[in-house]
Design a protein around this motif. Structure first.
Motif, PDB file in Angstrom:
ATOM      1  N   PHE A 242      -8.129  -7.515 -14.449  1.00 17.62           N
ATOM      2  CA  PHE A 242      -7.861  -7.288 -13.033  1.00 17.62           C
ATOM      3  C   PHE A 242      -9.132  -6.763 -12.394  1.00 17.62           C
ATOM      4  N   GLU A 273      -9.314  -5.877   1.797  1.00 17.33           N
ATOM      5  CA  GLU A 273      -9.774  -5.551   3.145  1.00 17.33           C
ATOM      6  C   GLU A 273     -10.970  -4.601   3.205  1.00 17.33           C
ATOM      7  N   ALA A 277      -9.487   0.132  -0.348  1.00 16.66           N
ATOM      8  CA  ALA A 277      -8.409  -0.662  -0.945  1.00 16.66           C
ATOM      9  C   ALA A 277      -8.829  -1.177  -2.317  1.00 16.66           C
ATOM     10  N   SER A 280      -8.504   1.451  -4.829  1.00 20.95           N
ATOM     11  CA  SER A 280      -7.093   1.860  -4.908  1.00 20.95           C
ATOM     12  C   SER A 280      -6.269   0.806  -5.653  1.00 20.95           C
ATOM     13  N   LEU A 281      -6.572  -0.447  -5.433  1.00 22.90           N
ATOM     14  CA  LEU A 281      -5.859  -1.495  -6.181  1.00 22.90           C
ATOM     15  C   LEU A 281      -6.140  -1.379  -7.675  1.00 22.90           C
ATOM     16  N   VAL A 283      -6.789   1.257  -9.261  1.00 23.56           N
ATOM     17  CA  VAL A 283      -5.992   2.403  -9.739  1.00 23.56           C
ATOM     18  C   VAL A 283      -4.534   1.977  -9.931  1.00 23.56           C
ATOM     19  N   GLY A 284      -3.999   1.244  -8.958  1.00 24.11           N
ATOM     20  CA  GLY A 284      -2.601   0.812  -9.050  1.00 24.11           C
ATOM     21  C   GLY A 284      -2.354  -0.116 -10.223  1.00 24.11           C
ATOM     22  N   ALA A 285      -3.271  -1.047 -10.442  1.00 24.24           N
ATOM     23  CA  ALA A 285      -3.101  -1.993 -11.550  1.00 24.24           C
ATOM     24  C   ALA A 285      -3.207  -1.273 -12.890  1.00 24.24           C
ATOM     25  N   ALA A 288      -0.152   0.648 -13.680  1.00 27.67           N
ATOM     26  CA  ALA A 288       0.943  -0.228 -14.114  1.00 27.67           C
ATOM     27  C   ALA A 288       0.634  -0.941 -15.434  1.00 27.67           C
TER      28      ALA A 288
ATOM     29  N   ARG B  82      -3.193   5.533   1.493  1.00 29.78           N
ATOM     30  CA  ARG B  82      -3.537   4.552   0.460  1.00 29.78           C
ATOM     31  C   ARG B  82      -2.372   4.140  -0.439  1.00 29.78           C
ATOM     32  N   PRO B  85      -2.267  -0.091  -1.014  1.00 25.81           N
ATOM     33  CA  PRO B  85      -3.098  -0.777  -2.020  1.00 25.81           C
ATOM     34  C   PRO B  85      -2.768  -0.385  -3.459  1.00 25.81           C
ATOM     35  N   VAL B  86      -2.377   0.861  -3.679  1.00 26.47           N
ATOM     36  CA  VAL B  86      -1.976   1.247  -5.037  1.00 26.47           C
ATOM     37  C   VAL B  86      -0.716   0.471  -5.429  1.00 26.47           C
ATOM     38  N   ARG B  88       0.686  -2.320  -4.179  1.00 28.89           N
ATOM     39  CA  ARG B  88       0.684  -3.785  -4.291  1.00 28.89           C
ATOM     40  C   ARG B  88      -0.016  -4.259  -5.558  1.00 28.89           C
ATOM     41  N   ALA B  89      -0.997  -3.470  -6.031  1.00 23.74           N
ATOM     42  CA  ALA B  89      -1.646  -3.846  -7.288  1.00 23.74           C
ATOM     43  C   ALA B  89      -0.701  -3.631  -8.463  1.00 23.74           C
ATOM     44  N   ALA B  90       0.108  -2.578  -8.385  1.00 24.58           N
ATOM     45  CA  ALA B  90       1.073  -2.340  -9.457  1.00 24.58           C
ATOM     46  C   ALA B  90       2.053  -3.512  -9.552  1.00 24.58           C
TER      47      ALA B  90
END
Lengths: 631, 311
Positions: A242, A273, A277, A280-281, A283-285, A288, B82, B85-86, B88-90
Motif C-alpha cells: 500500500f 488530495e 491525507a 494519514s492513509l 496510517v489507516g492501512a 488495518a 483527519r 483519510p485514516v 478510507r484506507a482501512a
C-alpha cells in the motif's frame, strides 16, 4: 580514481530526450563490462532549460560523479527561450555549449550540433578550446537526424559520433535500442542514424585526443538502478503493498515506481488530495493490517507532521520516505541538499519517537528500507528513509544478485487470533494493547476484524486498553515505555552491517564523517588522499535516530581531527553529533556545500588539504569551511 | 479459517455489546446531542448485522471525537480533521470491515474540508457522521464553519461576516452518493438513517444536528423538526439529483431561519463505490489485502522479477 575513464556529458534542453538517451548509453557501457555511474542535472520546468546527464564509465568501480568530465556532447535546446542578449536568463540557445565548459577537463572532447548551435555565440570559445587543448568536433547532428528520421533523433546521432570518437563498439548500443520500447519505424530510423553518424565520424576525422572507453568485465550480471529504484524495490520485497502519495520532486520517482508495480501485485496505490491525507492513509492501512508507506519531499513532508505524530502516539507501524531538495520553502525543486535533517528528526509536536535512516548509495537504499520496514513492524514505530535529489536520480550498476532475496512480509509484533486468546485482556473484554511492562517497550498489537482484539487507538495519551487518560502515573509509564523502544532499537542495530559504513585504514590519523548520499564521494576522496600520502579514513552514518552513539564515539576517539561533510549551510549533522555525544567539539570541523550541486571528490580532497594545512581557506566559491570549536 | 474471524460472523447481536465495560460513562454535558448519536449508532449496528469486532469507528477531535471511547468496537481516535483519510484506507486494506468515521462540524467542514470533498468525490464505501452543533464546543464556544452569519463569540466579537458552510449541498456537489440530515432529538429517525447509511454501498454522509446545551444555548434544540420524506409540505424524489439539490438548498436556508428540516436527501444506488471502480480497473485485489499477510501459501512477488529493464 583511474585516468582511464570516460566521463561523458550529454547536454541539451529538458524534453529533448536527454534522460532516455543517456540511460540507454549507460546500459550499453555497463553491458560492455564497465562500471557506470550517472548524475543528472535539470531545471524545474517541463520543456527547455539547461539540462545535462553525466555518465562516468570505468573498468574500476565508480561510486561517485567524477571531478569535471572529459567528453561533452552538446545538443540544441528545442525549447530555449528569450534569445535576446539582454534577457535575464541569458541566451538559452547556446547554453548546452556555454554552460558546460567550466567543468570540462583539459584535453577533453567537444561534439556540438552545429545545426543548432553557433559556437561564435559562446564568448571566447575558440580561445578557451585552444588554451585547454579541447578537441572540438562541430557536426550537423540535426541535419543527419532529419535525413533519416526526425529532428529529435539528433541524440542518437550524437551517441553514434561519441562511439566513433572514443572507440566504443556499436553492438551493445544496438542491443539496448532493440530491447527498448521503440516501434518499428522509429527503431529503423534510429539505427540508420546511429550507423551513419558513427561511420561518418570514423571516416571523416583523424582524431588525436586521449579520451577513450576502457575495456572491462563483470563477474556477474549487472543492473543499472537509481536510489529511487532501490527504495521502491526494497519496499516491495519487505511486503509493502500500500502506498499513498502526492506528486513532488524528487519523491515522485519512488511514488511512480510503486504506483506502476503495486497494482500488478494485488496491492493498492493511492494518489490523494494532499500529503496530510497521504500519510494519514498509510496510517489507516497499516492500522488495518497492511504494510503501508507514504512519502514526500521537504514541503510535503511538512504536511505529514501531524499523521507522523499520530503514528508515534498510537504506535502504528509506518514507513515514510523523504527526498530532500534545496530549501527553505519551494527552494530549488530539482537540486539536491541535505538540509531537512533536523526537520525530519524533530517535526511534529512532543518528544520524537521515530527511526531515521539515510542510505549512502543505491544498494543501501534497498537494504535500509527493508530494515526500516522490519524495525517499524517489530517495534510499532514510524521509520523514515531520508535521502535526496542526488541519490534519488543517480544511477549505478549493482550486482543483480542483490535483489535475489526472500521476501519479508512478516507483520512483526502483531498477534494472530490464536495468540490473542492467550494474551492479556481488561476485565471489560478490551485487549490490553498498551501494556506498561514489556522490557523492550513493545506491547503486541491486534488488527481490526480479529476476534478478541478490540481496543481503542488514540492520539490522546491513553491507558493500557487505549482509553484516554491524564493520570500522571499512567502518563509517565506510557512515555517511558515508548521511549524504551528507541533504546531497544539502538541495541538491536548496534551490530547491523548495512547502516554504518567504515572506509579506509583503521589506524588513520584523520577522519571524515558524512551521512546519507555523500558517503561514496567521500570514500573516493579518501582513496585519493591516501594515495597522495595522507592518512585518512571515513565513517558514513546512515542511522540518524536512534543515533549510533557508541560507533561514532569510537570512530572519533580514534582520529586526531575529523571533517564533517554535508550538503547544508548550518552543519546540521555535526550539530546532531555534538548533541548526542556531548563532546568532540574540538575535533569536528565542517565542509559544507549548498549551491545546488553535490560534492565532487575534488571538493573533499582540496577541502581536506586546505583545512589541514592550517590556512582554513577552502578553494573556490562553492564550499564553506566551519572550523572546530575553539579554533 | 480467515485470519479475521469476527468478520461476517453469523450470530445474535445484543445492543449492549456496543457499550464498553470500561469507561461507559461519557464526559459529555448533560443534555448534549452527542448522546443521541451514540444511542442511534448502538441501535443501528445490530440491525445491520455487525458485531463490535468487525466495526472500525474512526473519530476526529472534539467532543464528537470521544464517540469511539463510548462505543465498543475497534476504534481509532485520530486527529483533528483527519478521520476520513485514516478510515478510507482501512476500508481499502480490509473491505470486510464496517467502517464508520465521525467528527464535528469544525473537524469535517473546516480543517478536514479537503478530505471530505475528496472522500465524497471518490465515493468510498463508508459512513461519515458529522456532529453538527454549529459551534466549537470543546474549545469553549467559538464560531464554527456552520455557525450562522452574524454569530457572535469570543473570537468573533463583532459577529461572523461569513455565510455558513452548506454541508448537504457541498456533499452533493462533491459526489457523495447518500446524503441525509438527522437530529439528536429524533432518535428513531436517526437510527433508521444511520442504518440506511451503513447499508449503502458508497460514501454515506449524515449531517447529524447535535444541540450544544452549554455553548450554543441561544440556538435551537432542533425541535420541532420536520422529516421531509414524510411531510405533506415537501414533495421531492431523493434519487433525482436536481430535486435533491433544491431540497438541500431550502433545508440549509431554513435552518438559518430556525426551522429544522431532516431526512434522506439524496440516494444514488447506481454509482459504483470507489472499491468497485478500482477493482474494475484491476487496481485492487478481490480478496482483502489484509488477509494476505496471514496466508502461509501466498507466493510474494519479488523485485528480482522486475529487473529486466535495468539490464
Amino acid at each position: 580514481m583511474t585516468d582511464d575513464e570516460l566521463i561523458w556529458r550529454i547536454a541539451g534542453g529538458s524534453g529533448d530526450g536527454i534522460a532516455s538517451t543517456s540511460q540507454n548509453f549507460a546500459k550499453a557501457l555497463m553491458r560492455s563490462g564497465l562500471d557506470v555511474f550517472t548524475h543528472r542535472h535539470y531545471p524545474s520546468r517541463i520543456r527547455g532549460g539547461h539540462t545535462y546527464v553525466e555518465i562516468r564509465a570505468s573498468d574500476e568501480p565508480v561510486k561517485s560523479r567524477g571531478d569535471g568530465y572529459n567528453f561533452l556532447l552538446a545538443l540544441g535546446d528545442s525549447f530555449a527561450r528569450n534569445p535576446q542578449e539582454d534577457a535575464y536568463y541569458g541566451v538559452e540557445e547556446v547554453k548546452p555549449l556555454s554552460e558546460n565548459l567550466d567543468d570540462l577537463r583539459e584535453g577533453g572532447v567537444v561534439v556540438y550540433d552545429e545545426g543548432l548551435l553557433d559556437a561564435e555565440e559562446v564568448p571566447d570559445f575558440e580561445q578557451r578550446a585552444e588554451d585547454n587543448d579541447w578537441h572540438v568536433y562541430p557536426l550537423d547532428l540535426r541535419g543527419l537526424a532529419k535525413e533519416h528520421g526526425r529532428e529529435v533523433m539528433r541524440n542518437t546521432a550524437g551517441v553514434g559520433a561519441t562511439a566513433a570518437l572514443v572507440g566504443f563498439d556499436l553492438d551493445p548500443i544496438l542491443d539496448v535500442m532493440h530491447e527498448s520500447k521503440m516501434s518499428g519505424d522509429v527503431l529503423e530510423a534510429n539505427e540508420a542514424i546511429l550507423q551513419e553518424a558513427y561511420e561518418s565520424v570514423r571516416d571523416d576525422y583523424d582524431h588525436d585526443h586521449d579520451v577513450s572507453v576502457p575495456e572491462g568485465s563483470h563477474d556477474e550480471e549487472q543492473v543499472l538502478v537509481s536510489g529511487s529504484d532501490g527504495i521502491a524495490y526494497g519496499a516491495i520485497d519487505a511486503g509493502c503493498r500500500f502506498i499513498s502519495g502526492y506528486p513532488m520532486t524528487p519523491w515522485t520517482d519512488v511514488f511512480t515506481i510503486m504506483s506502476q508495480n503495486l497494482p500488478k501485485m494485488g496491492g493498492v496505490a493511492e494518489q490523494v488530495e494532499d500529503e496530510i491525507a497521504a500519510a494519514s492513509l498509510a496510517v489507516g492501512a497499516s492500522h488495518a493490517g497492511v504494510k503501508a508507506m507514504s512519502g514526500s519531499s521537504g514541503g510535503g513532508f511538512a504536511l505529514m507532521s501531524e499523521p507522523l505524530g499520530l503514528a508515534e502516539m498510537t504506535e502504528t507501524p509506518l514507513v515514510l520516505v523523504e527526498a530532500q531538495r534545496a530549501g527553505p520553502s519551494t527552494g530549488m525543486p530539482t537540486k539536491p541538499e541535505q538540509a531537512d535533517l533536523e526537520h525530519v528528526l524533530y517535526t511534529s509536536q512532543g518528544d520524537s519517537n521515530r527511526v531515521v535512516f539515510a542510505p549512502g548509495n543505491q544498494a543501501e537504499s534497498y537494504e535500509q528500507i527493508r530494515r526500516a520496514f522490519e524495525v517499524a513492524w517489530d517495534y510499532q514505530i514510524p521509520s523514515i528513509i531520508l535521502y535526496d535529489q542526488k541519490l534519488s536520480g543517480e544511477t549505478r550498476n549493482v550486482d543483480e544478485s542483490l535483489f535475489d532475496r526472500e521476501p519479508a512480509p512478516d507483520l512483526g509484533s502483531t498477534l494472530s487470533e490464536e495468540e490473542i486468546q492467550e494474551a492479556a485482556h481488561h476485565h471489560s473484554g478490551k485487549f490490553q494493547r498498551f501494556q506498561f511492562d514489556p522490557e523492550d517497550g513493545v506491547s503486541p498489537r491486534t488488527i481490526p476484524g480479529q476476534k478478541g482484539g478490540r481496543y481503542l487507538a488514540s492520539g490522546n495519551e491513553h491507558n493500557e486498553s487505549g482509553h484516554i487518560t491524564e493520570d500522571p502515573q499512567e502518563r509517565i509509564k506510557q512515555v517511558d515505555r515508548r521511549l524504551r523502544k528507541l533504546e531497544a532499537i539502538r541495541d538491536d542495530l548496534a551490530e547491523d552491517d548495512v547502516l554504518q559504513t567504515y572506509y579506509g585504514p583503521e589506524d588513520a590519523d584523520y577522519g571524515f564523517l558524512s551521512w546519507g548520499s555523500q558517503q561514496d564521494t567521500v570514500e573516493e576522496a579518501v582513496d585519493r588522499l591516501n594515495g597522495a600520502g595522507y592518512s585518512v579514513k571515513a565513517l558514513g552514518v546512515s542511522q540518524l535516530m536512534p543515533y549510533p552513539r557508541q560507533e561514532v564515539s569510537d570512530f572519533l576517539s580514534s582520529v586526531e581531527e575529523c571533517i564533517v561533510v554535508e550538503m547544508n549551510a548550518t552543519a546540521q549533522f555535526r550539530g546532531l553529533t555534538q548533541k548526542e555525544l556531548g563532546r568532540y567539539g574540538e575535533k569536528l570541523s565542517s565542509l559544507l556545500k549548498y549551491n545546488g550541486n553535490p560534492f565532487e571528490p575534488a571538493d573533499v580532497v582540496e577541502g581536506f588539504e586546505n583545512i589541514t594545512s592550517g590556512d582554513g581557506e577552502v578553494p573556490g566559491d562553492h564550499t564553506r569551511y566551519v572550523p572546530a570549536a575553539g579554533d | 479459517m480467515s485470519a479475521f474471524s469476527a468478520i461476517d460472523e453469523e450470530r445474535e447481536i445484543d445492543r449492549d455489546e456496543f457499550t464498553p465495560g470500561i469507561e461507559p460513562q461519557p464526559t459529555w454535558c448533560p443534555g448534549c446531542g452527542d448522546f443521541g448519536v451514540l444511542k442511534a449508532l448502538k441501535q443501528a449496528m445490530p440491525e445491520v448485522g455487525r458485531t463490535p469486532e468487525e466495526v472500525l469507528l474512526v473519530t476526529g477531535i472534539g467532543c464528537s471525537g470521544k464517540l469511539s471511547s463510548y462505543f465498543e468496537s475497534y476504534g481509532f481516535h485520530s486527529i483533528h480533521g483527519r478521520a476520513l483519510p485514516v478510515a478510507r484506507a482501512a476500508k481499502l486494506a480490509n473491505p470486510g470491515l464496517e467502517v464508520v468515521a465521525a467528527g464535528g462540524d469544525g473537524d469535517g467542514y473546516g480543517i478536514g474540508g479537503n478530505h471530505w470533498i475528496h472522500t465524497a468525490r471518490e465515493n468510498h464505501d463508508m459512513t461519515y457522521i458529522v456532529f453538527n452543533n454549529e459551534i466549537f464546543g470543546l474549545t469553549k464556544g467559538q464560531t464554527s464553519p456552520t455557525s450562522p452569519k452574524g454569530h457572535t463569540s469570543k473570537t468573533q466579537p463583532g459577529g461572523s461576516a461569513k455565510d455558513p458552510v452548506r454541508p448537504l449541498s457541498t456533499s452533493l456537489q462533491a459526489g457523495a452518493s447518500f446524503i441525509a440530515r438527522t437530529a439528536a432529538v429524533n432518535p428513531n429517525q436517526a437510527k433508521e438513517i444511520l442504518k440506511q447509511a451503513m447499508e449503502h454501498d458508497g460514501f454515506a454522509h449524515v449531517d447529524f444536528l447535535t444541540q450544544c446545551p452549554t455553548w450554543n444555548k441561544d440556538a435551537k434544540q432542533y425541535v420541532p423538526y420536520i422529516d421531509v420524506n414524510d411531510s405533506d409540505d415537501y414533495d421531492f424524489d431523493p434519487t433525482d439529483r436536481r430535486e435533491a439539490a433544491e431540497m438541500m438548498f431550502e433545508t440549509e436556508n431554513k435552518l438559518s431561519e430556525g426551522e429544522v428540516l431532516t431526512g434522506v436527501y439524496y440516494v444514488d444506488e447506481e454509482r459504483p463505490s470507489y472499491q468497485q471502480e478500482k477493482q474494475a480497473l484491476g487496481e485492487m485485489p478481490e480478496e482483502p489485502l489484509a488477509d494476505r499477510y496471514w496466508d502461509d501459501d501466498y507466493e510474494w512477488e519479488r523485485s528480482y522479477d522486475l529487473l529486466d529493464k535495468h539490464k
